[in-house]
Design a protein around this motif. Sequence first.
Motif, mmCIF file in Angstrom:
data_model
loop_
_atom_site.group_PDB
_atom_site.id
_atom_site.type_symbol
_atom_site.label_atom_id
_atom_site.label_comp_id
_atom_site.label_asym_id
_atom_site.label_seq_id
_atom_site.Cartn_x
_atom_site.Cartn_y
_atom_site.Cartn_z
ATOM 1 N N ASN A 156 -3.757 1.240 -10.418
ATOM 2 C CA ASN A 156 -4.563 0.798 -9.285
ATOM 3 C C ASN A 156 -4.707 1.805 -8.165
ATOM 4 O O ASN A 156 -4.779 1.440 -7.001
ATOM 5 N N VAL A 171 0.867 -1.173 0.000
ATOM 6 C CA VAL A 171 0.000 0.000 0.000
ATOM 7 C C VAL A 171 0.909 1.229 0.000
ATOM 8 O O VAL A 171 1.784 1.341 0.863
ATOM 9 N N VAL A 203 -2.743 0.345 -4.308
ATOM 10 C CA VAL A 203 -2.650 -1.012 -3.737
ATOM 11 C C VAL A 203 -2.163 -1.948 -4.826
ATOM 12 O O VAL A 203 -2.699 -1.945 -5.938
ATOM 13 N N CYS A 230 -8.224 -0.353 3.587
ATOM 14 C CA CYS A 230 -7.682 1.008 3.497
ATOM 15 C C CYS A 230 -8.812 2.042 3.531
ATOM 16 O O CYS A 230 -8.695 3.087 4.177
ATOM 17 N N ASP A 231 -9.903 1.734 2.848
ATOM 18 C CA ASP A 231 -11.055 2.643 2.849
ATOM 19 C C ASP A 231 -11.778 2.610 4.194
ATOM 20 O O ASP A 231 -12.032 3.651 4.806
ATOM 21 N N LYS A 266 -5.998 -8.406 -3.001
ATOM 22 C CA LYS A 266 -5.986 -6.983 -3.349
ATOM 23 C C LYS A 266 -7.290 -6.300 -2.947
ATOM 24 O O LYS A 266 -7.292 -5.194 -2.395
ATOM 25 N N LYS A 274 -7.743 -3.160 -0.347
ATOM 26 C CA LYS A 274 -8.412 -1.909 -0.752
ATOM 27 C C LYS A 274 -9.552 -1.583 0.210
ATOM 28 O O LYS A 274 -9.737 -0.428 0.619
ATOM 29 N N THR A 329 -6.696 4.042 -5.714
ATOM 30 C CA THR A 329 -8.081 3.993 -5.245
ATOM 31 C C THR A 329 -8.681 5.391 -5.144
ATOM 32 O O THR A 329 -9.856 5.548 -4.968
#
Lengths: 97, 97
Positions: free
Chosen positions: B93, A12, A85, A70-71, A63, A67, B95
Motif C-alpha cells: 500500500n 501512516v 497507509v 496525505c496527498d 484508508k 491517503k 502511495t
Amino acid sequence: MGPVINDYTVEVVVENKPLARDPEGETIHRSLILKGGFEQVTGVRAGKLLRMTVRASSKDEAKGLVKKLCDDLRIYNPSAHECQVRVVEGRENRTSE
Amino acid sequence: MGPVINDYTVEVVVENKPLARDPEGETIHRSLILKGGFEQVTGVRAGKLLRMTVRASSKDEAKGLVKKLCDDLRIYNPSAHECQVRVVEGRENRTSE
C-alpha cells in the motif's frame, strides 16, 4: 438508517525512498546497534509514524480518506519520500506500557 | 546441518506513552488536518519508526533479539515512551514508489 460509523486506527509511515540514502538509519545501525554487538541486524531504515483515529463507515473508506489527506496536505514529499497507509486492528507487543 | 537462517523485517515503533501528551501529533492534527477540512480524523499520535532487517532462525527469535536490543541500547526511554516491536511480512500500500 444511515451507514454505521466506526473508529478506525490508520497508520501512516513516511520514510525516504528505498533507493535514497537514510543517514539516520545508517547511524543508528552502525554507531548503536553494531557497536552494541547485534551483528544479526543487517540494516536499519528510519521513518516517521503517524497513527490516526478516523471515523468512517468502512476500513476502505478510512484508508482512502487518509491517503487523500496525505496527498492533499503534503504530509510527505513525493519526490523524496514514500508514504505507506495501513489500517490496523488494535495494538500488540508493547515492551512498556 | 544447522538451523536455516532467514531475513526478517522487524518494525520498532517508539512513541509517547498513551497518557502523556504528544505535542507533535496534536499540532499535526489541529493545524494541518483539521484546518485542511478532514474532520473525520479525531486524533493523531506521532512516533518514530525503525525498520530493521534481522538474520534469525525464526520469527520469534528475530522479535526477541530486537526487543532485547531496544532495551539494552536504550532505543527508547521507558519512563516516557512505549516501544512496540512487530515482525512484518513484506510491505504494502505505498502511495509513492
